[in-house]
Structure formats: structure tokens, C-alpha cells
Design an enzyme around this catalytic site. Structure first.
Site, PDB file in Angstrom:
ATOM      1  N   HIS A   5       0.840  -1.196   0.000  1.00 47.06           N
ATOM      2  CA  HIS A   5       0.000   0.000   0.000  1.00 47.06           C
ATOM      3  C   HIS A   5       0.874   1.245   0.000  1.00 47.06           C
ATOM      4  O   HIS A   5       1.896   1.311   0.684  1.00 47.06           O
ATOM      5  CB  HIS A   5      -0.933   0.018   1.213  1.00 47.06           C
ATOM      6  CG  HIS A   5      -2.080   0.960   1.037  1.00 47.06           C
ATOM      7  ND1 HIS A   5      -1.979   2.303   1.309  1.00 47.06           N
ATOM      8  CD2 HIS A   5      -3.345   0.754   0.569  1.00 47.06           C
ATOM      9  CE1 HIS A   5      -3.137   2.888   1.050  1.00 47.06           C
ATOM     10  NE2 HIS A   5      -3.983   1.977   0.597  1.00 47.06           N
ATOM     11  N   HIS A   6       0.469   2.239  -0.787  1.00 48.94           N
ATOM     12  CA  HIS A   6       1.285   3.440  -0.969  1.00 48.94           C
ATOM     13  C   HIS A   6       1.440   4.238   0.319  1.00 48.94           C
ATOM     14  O   HIS A   6       2.361   5.056   0.451  1.00 48.94           O
ATOM     15  CB  HIS A   6       0.669   4.334  -2.053  1.00 48.94           C
ATOM     16  CG  HIS A   6       1.675   4.969  -2.949  1.00 48.94           C
ATOM     17  ND1 HIS A   6       2.866   5.510  -2.476  1.00 48.94           N
ATOM     18  CD2 HIS A   6       1.701   5.178  -4.290  1.00 48.94           C
ATOM     19  CE1 HIS A   6       3.550   6.012  -3.492  1.00 48.94           C
ATOM     20  NE2 HIS A   6       2.879   5.815  -4.596  1.00 48.94           N
ATOM     21  N   SER A   7       0.577   4.021   1.296  1.00 54.33           N
ATOM     22  CA  SER A   7       0.703   4.754   2.564  1.00 54.33           C
ATOM     23  C   SER A   7       1.950   4.334   3.332  1.00 54.33           C
ATOM     24  O   SER A   7       2.408   5.056   4.217  1.00 54.33           O
ATOM     25  CB  SER A   7      -0.543   4.535   3.431  1.00 54.33           C
ATOM     26  OG  SER A   7      -0.708   3.162   3.742  1.00 54.33           O
ATOM     27  N   GLY A  62       4.898   4.199   2.102  1.00 55.87           N
ATOM     28  CA  GLY A  62       6.016   5.011   1.628  1.00 55.87           C
ATOM     29  C   GLY A  62       5.829   5.374   0.176  1.00 55.87           C
ATOM     30  O   GLY A  62       4.984   4.793  -0.518  1.00 55.87           O
TER      31      GLY A  62
END
Length: 485
Positions: free
Chosen positions: A141-143, A145
Site C-alpha cells: 500500500h502506498h501509505s 512510503g
């Protein structure tokens, strides 16, 4: 007792940063997905043991997302690798194995990651394809990094094939020194002119940036996403091309590799759009003159995400896993909006020259830093929902995402498995087309992520990008390096 345990866990955890929260907004629920090819069949037990000593040292990959009130927190948890490392049973005699891998990867975009555990997974496909004996597919998940930190982390858990104890080597950036000015007056004049130019370029770029938020939208083309494109299933394809050819063009034209890649992309998109929109009604070739007149007036721009951290060596990137690392983890990205020229050129080298001109102009601007600052300010002043709406608007009003990542210069191994290719990309943002370039040894991997209802055959686009490189390389060898056969 349950509430006391949760409070104790939160006290040991870390509040999710506002930038990371953006990637959980309904319109920006973004994931990084990276395919890794292996020269040998992949042993899941060896991989799990390797991850235990590398990836699981990073707090983001051993923490789950917990809501406390209205705020999300990263809470440390025990990781069961059997839940994160997925090894499906595959018929070794399956027809069209490359197509199977593409379909498998595409199907991953249909379901979100389980938020009850850390937001990452690794799929190991022991299937022989054209480029590998096995394939690993990371989904993160992009959260956790930004692309730079996640790809750097992936590289930091690999080792040189020639030396299993050494981290990969990335190309070092060479700085060229300008000759000293002839006088102090000349030096002062050039410094003032440079600063004025920097301020002017930054102001122009930021006016365009805010106009894009408010009203300035790209023309509707067959590769421009429509409303809701961020929620659709994506398809992925990649193509390995010669890095040596790219270096030949770079040296002969005295440009950068990024200039060449952007030139290739412009040429490839021009080919693609002319093919699918510019054919005669009887099935003949492209009506180039007519299409060129139409494409000349098309507004098509790429949103390029820039890592605003100071540059770091691979050892520092590996040290991101340490608690007191000097290299900042997380989402440290700014935007640059880059216009593309799409008309077919009689001289294919003009694409590279145009790219160099555009990039040189963008280098002398603080656009990326300013957009990063604006995003932080919007988060603080207006909250996550407004900041997410602004970010979505910027991406939706442009056409594609473009990026170039420098990879290892020698062969690497992932948990003892020699790597044949690395193909990273992203999905969940409002673009129908994303193009990533990543260098590895003597190859450049082109990765494309597409909305299949708009771009039904991503391999056709890869064909055009590869053909553009071959055409540009051929012209360079014939005209700029005539002694090369």
C-alpha cells in the site's frame, strides 16, 4: 481490559502522517506493485527466512493500521509470514504462461489488502515465462512510503550475485564543473540572471499548477482517463530494451538518460495515437499529415512525481530500516507537470531534443519543492479530504504518470535467487496510463499500467516505445556516429 490493551498498543505505535492518510482516501487508494523475475525456481522457505532478517526489521512492515477516534495509527503487531507470502499452486504445463502472470497480477487490483495485518504481500509464482523461471509480485500500500522509498527498500533487501554479503551498486551521479567566469562582475551578473530566471520559471510553473487544479484539463484522447478510472481493474505489461542503445543516444547527442527516455516516450505515444486514430477507412496506413494537424493542438501532459529528499547512497537507503536513520522514510514527493509533443517527426532525434529542452527548463525551477510544500500546507489548513480532492484533481486533469528509477549496475539476487528483471508500477490513481522505466545491469525495463477499456493491448504500446528507441538509435548511428555499422 480490551480498551487498556489497545491504549497500550497505541502508546507504542505511531500516528499515521497526513501524507500517508492521503493514500487511503477513496479517490487515491494507491498501491505500488513490483514484479521480479528469477533465473531459478523460487523456494518459499528461503524467501521467508530472508524476509525475516530484512523486511521484517522495518516498523512499517510489522505494523497494522488501527483507528483511534478519527486518527489512524501504525500499531506494532506480530507478522505471520504465511499470511503475507502467498504461493498458489500452478500447473507447470499451463498454456501461455506470460499471459497467466499478467492475468494474475491484474486480478490483484480487484481486491484491497487486508487492513487487519500489515499492508503488504508477496506472491511467488513458480512458472516458466519468456524471461524467468519464477516470478515474485510485491504489492504494497502506498501509505507505507513513496515509490522511491519502497523501491529503495526492495533493493536494500537484495544482494550482489557475485558477493552475497554486499548491497547492490547504483550508478553515482557525476557532477560537471562549469568553467569559472572571466570576472567577478560577470559572476555577479550570471548569478543575478540565474536567480531571476529561477524565480520566473517557478512562478510560471506554479500558475500552471494552480490552473490545472481549477480548470486546465488535458484534451480527451484514447489514453486519457475518464471519471472513476482510479477504481477500475488495471492491466500491466513490461518490455526489456537495451540500456546500451540508450547510452549510445545519450553520449552521441550529449543529453541525459532521462532526456532519452522522455524522448522515446513522446515518440512512442505519437506512434500509438497516430496508429489507433489516424488510419484510413480502407485499413491503410496513418494519414500522417491530417493527424499531425490534429495532434498539434492536443494538450497532453504527464504528472511526474519527484523525490524531494537529498540524494542518498544505497547503504543509506538500506539504513532506512533503522529507527534513527538519517534518510527520511515515508511520502516525500512533489509534482512536476510536463507537456508532451505528439506530432510525428521526420527527424526522430527531434523528440530527444524537445525532451532535453523541456527538462532543462524544468530543472531550473522549484516546482517540485513548491508543490510538495503546497500539499503539506493544504493538509494542515484544510484536512485530508480537501488535500485528497486537490491531488485527485491534478492527476485527473493530466493524462499519464511518468517516472524513471535508476537500478543496480550488476546482477542482484533476492534471497539467493538471481534476478532477471524488475518491473515496478502503481495503480489506484486517476490515470489510464502509467509508464515507469527502471534500469538493471545492461537492460532498461519499460513497465506500463493501463485501463484496459481505453488501452486494450498494452503490448502494442510497448511495441511502439521499443520501435521508437530502435529508430532513434539507428538514426544516431547513421548520422552522428557514422563509423558504427
Amino acid at each position: 481490559m480490551g480498551s487498556s490493551g489497545e491504549a497500550n498498543a497505541v502508546s507504542k505505535g505511531e500516528a499515521m502522517s497526513p501524507a500517508a492518510q492521503l493514500f487511503h482516501a477513496p479517490t487515491l487508494n494507491c498501491y505500488v506493485i513490483a514484479s521480479l523475475g528469477s533465473k531459478t525456481r523460487i523456494d518459499p522457505r528461503v524467501v521467508k527466512e530472508g524476509l525475516r532478517h530484512t523486511l521484517l526489521k522495518h516498523p512499517r512492515f510489522t505494523s497494522k493500521l488501527v483507528m483511534k477516534g478519527r486518527k489512524p495509527w501504525w500499531i506494532p503487531t506480530t507478522v505471520d509470514l504465511d499470511e503475507h507470502v502467498i504461493v498458489p499452486e500452478i500447473d507447470p504445463n499451463i498454456d501461455f504462461p506470460d499471459r497467466f502472470v499478467e492475468d494474475y497480477t491484474s486480478n490483484l487490483t480487484k481486491t484491497p489488502l487486508n487492513t487487519s495485518r500489515p499492508l503488504w504481500e508477496l506472491h511467488l509464482l513458480n512458472i516458466k515465462t519468456n524471461n524467468s523461471e519464477g516470478v515474485g509480485i510485491f504489492r504494497v500500500h502506498h501509505s507505507l512510503g513513496d515509490g522511491a522509498s519502497l523501491i529503495s527498500l526492495l533493493l536494500s533487501v537484495t544482494r550482489k550475485s557475485s558477493d552475497p554479503h554486499s548491497l547492490p551498486t547504483l550508478p553515482s551521479k557525476k557532477r560537471t564543473l562549469s568553467p569559472p567566469p572571466s570576472s567577478s562582475f560577470c559572476s555577479l551578473f550570471l548569478a543575478i540572471f540565474s536567480w531571476l530566471s529561477l524565480i520566473r520559471n517557478t512562478l510560471v510553473d506554479m500558475v500552471s499548477f494552480f490552473a490545472t487544479i481549477l480548470f486546465l484539463r488535458d484534451s480527451q484522447t484514447p489514453i486519457k482517463g475518464v471519471s472513476g478510472v482510479e477504481h477500475s481493474t488495471k492491466r500491466f505489461a513490461h518490455r526489456n530494451v537495451s540500456l546500451d542503445d540508450i547510452k549510445v543516444v545519450k553520449s552521441a547527442m550529449k543529453v541525459t538518460i532521462n532526456d532519452v527516455l522522455l524522448g522515446i516516450t513522446q515518440a512512442g505515444l505519437a506512434r500509438y495515437l497516430n496508429r489507433i486514430q489516424g488510419t484510413n477507412t480502407n485499413g491503410g496506413g496513418p494519414k500522417q499529415a491530417g493527424r499531425n494537424n490534429e495532434l498539434k493542438d492536443v494538450r497532453l501532459r504527464a504528472a511526474i512525481l519527484f523525490n524531494v529528499r537529498p540524494s542518498a547512497e544505497i547503504q543509506e537507503l538500506a539504513d532506512m530500516m533503522a529507527e534513527k536513520s538519517k534518510v527520511k522514510w515515508g511520502n516525500w514527493i512533489g509534482y512536476i507537470i510536463l507537456p508532451f509533443a505528439l506530432t510525428l517527426q521526420h527527424d526522430p532525434l527531434k523528440y530527444v531534443r524537445q525532451a532535453k529542452s523541456i527538462i532543462d527548463r524544468k530543472k531550473h525551477s522549484l516546482e517540485a519543492i513548491c508543490t510538495f510544500g503546497c500539499a503539506k500546507m493544504a493538509l494542515k489548513l484544510f484536512g485530508m479530504n480537501v488535500a485528497a480532492a486537490i491531488t485527485h484533481r491534478i492527476l485527473y486533469n493530466t493524462t499519464l504518470t511518468f517516472s524513471n528509477v535508476v537500478g543496480p549496475v550488476e546482477e542482484i539476487s533476492f534471497c539467493g535467487h538471481p534476478v532477471t528483471f524488475l518491473a515496478p508500477t502503481v495503480y489506484g490513481h486517476p490515470h489510464a496510463l502509467t509508464i515507469h522505466f527502471l534500469s538493471y545491469v545492461n537492460k532498461m525495463t519499460i513497465s506500463v499500467a493501463v485501463e484496459p477499456s481505453l488501452i486494450p493491448d498494452p503490448h502494442l504500446l510497448c511495441d511502439d516505445l521499443e520501435a521508437s528507441l530502435k529508430q532513434i538509435t539507428t538514426v544516431v548511428k547513421k548520422t552522428l556516429i557514422p563509423d558504427i555499422v
